[in-house]
Motif scaffolding. Sequence first.
Motif, PDB file in Angstrom:
ATOM      1  N   GLU A  54       0.837  -1.203   0.000  1.00 51.63           N
ATOM      2  CA  GLU A  54       0.000   0.000   0.000  1.00 51.63           C
ATOM      3  C   GLU A  54       0.867   1.246   0.000  1.00 51.63           C
ATOM      4  OE1 GLU A  54      -2.949  -0.056   3.071  1.00 51.63           O
ATOM      5  OE2 GLU A  54      -3.833  -1.903   2.329  1.00 51.63           O
ATOM      6  N   ALA A  55       0.436   2.256  -0.763  1.00 55.40           N
ATOM      7  CA  ALA A  55       1.170   3.518  -0.794  1.00 55.40           C
ATOM      8  C   ALA A  55       0.197   4.657  -1.062  1.00 55.40           C
ATOM      9  CB  ALA A  55       2.244   3.496  -1.874  1.00 55.40           C
ATOM     10  N   PRO A  56       0.413   5.794  -0.414  1.00 52.15           N
ATOM     11  CA  PRO A  56      -0.467   6.935  -0.675  1.00 52.15           C
ATOM     12  C   PRO A  56      -0.205   7.524  -2.052  1.00 52.15           C
ATOM     13  CG  PRO A  56       1.295   7.564   0.831  1.00 52.15           C
ATOM     14  CD  PRO A  56       1.424   6.095   0.591  1.00 52.15           C
ATOM     15  N   VAL A  57      -1.263   7.927  -2.711  1.00 50.02           N
ATOM     16  CA  VAL A  57      -1.201   8.680  -3.960  1.00 50.02           C
ATOM     17  C   VAL A  57      -2.059   9.918  -3.756  1.00 50.02           C
ATOM     18  CG1 VAL A  57      -0.714   6.688  -5.449  1.00 50.02           C
ATOM     19  CG2 VAL A  57      -3.076   7.295  -4.967  1.00 50.02           C
ATOM     20  N   PRO A  58      -1.949  10.929  -4.611  1.00 53.42           N
ATOM     21  CA  PRO A  58      -2.678  12.177  -4.369  1.00 53.42           C
ATOM     22  C   PRO A  58      -4.188  12.021  -4.165  1.00 53.42           C
ATOM     23  CG  PRO A  58      -1.065  12.506  -6.086  1.00 53.42           C
ATOM     24  CD  PRO A  58      -1.057  11.030  -5.774  1.00 53.42           C
ATOM     25  N   HIS A  59      -4.778  10.983  -4.727  1.00 51.52           N
ATOM     26  CA  HIS A  59      -6.228  10.828  -4.631  1.00 51.52           C
ATOM     27  C   HIS A  59      -6.649   9.560  -3.871  1.00 51.52           C
ATOM     28  CE1 HIS A  59      -4.725   9.146  -8.396  1.00 51.52           C
ATOM     29  NE2 HIS A  59      -5.686   8.250  -8.325  1.00 51.52           N
ATOM     30  N   GLY A  60      -5.816   9.086  -2.940  1.00 54.00           N
ATOM     31  CA  GLY A  60      -6.189   7.922  -2.132  1.00 54.00           C
ATOM     32  C   GLY A  60      -5.010   7.019  -1.833  1.00 54.00           C
ATOM     33  N   THR A  61      -5.234   5.710  -1.886  1.00 50.83           N
ATOM     34  CA  THR A  61      -4.200   4.722  -1.594  1.00 50.83           C
ATOM     35  C   THR A  61      -4.102   3.732  -2.746  1.00 50.83           C
ATOM     36  OG1 THR A  61      -4.639   4.887   0.770  1.00 50.83           O
ATOM     37  CG2 THR A  61      -3.466   2.931   0.036  1.00 50.83           C
ATOM     38  N   SER A  62      -2.889   3.525  -3.239  1.00 51.07           N
ATOM     39  CA  SER A  62      -2.678   2.503  -4.260  1.00 51.07           C
ATOM     40  C   SER A  62      -2.381   1.183  -3.565  1.00 51.07           C
ATOM     41  CB  SER A  62      -1.533   2.891  -5.189  1.00 51.07           C
ATOM     42  OG  SER A  62      -0.310   2.912  -4.487  1.00 51.07           O
ATOM     43  N   ARG A  63      -2.650   0.083  -4.266  1.00 53.45           N
ATOM     44  CA  ARG A  63      -2.421  -1.247  -3.694  1.00 53.45           C
ATOM     45  C   ARG A  63      -1.729  -2.136  -4.721  1.00 53.45           C
ATOM     46  NH1 ARG A  63      -6.660   0.868  -1.182  1.00 53.45           N
ATOM     47  NH2 ARG A  63      -6.816   0.554   1.052  1.00 53.45           N
ATOM     48  N   LEU A  64      -0.812  -2.965  -4.233  1.00 50.16           N
ATOM     49  CA  LEU A  64      -0.072  -3.874  -5.088  1.00 50.16           C
ATOM     50  C   LEU A  64      -0.236  -5.296  -4.564  1.00 50.16           C
ATOM     51  CD1 LEU A  64       1.959  -4.303  -7.426  1.00 50.16           C
ATOM     52  CD2 LEU A  64       3.777  -3.980  -5.746  1.00 50.16           C
TER      53      LEU A  64
END
Length: 87
Positions: A54-64
Amino acid sequence: MRVPAHGDEMSWVRKAGPGDEAVIARLVPAALATSDPRHDAREFADAMCPAHGEAPVPHGTSRLLVAGQPGTLAPAGLIYFLPPYAW
């Protein structure tokens, strides 16, 4: 995570995590093709794995997520999710 039993034909999917960095760095160029030199596959893997995918992105959280073939523990593919974004 257990290795599937002999004859078990189940593929698996899990969050990326520590120890997946090298495999993810090899998979990212094919999965997330970009010509932008600012994007480095190893930096991406090094950021996502310790954070358990999980990582923050400008519009929420990305997931891998990583996926593997039956009878293996090493990832053979990846799935990367970004939250929806309204232009």
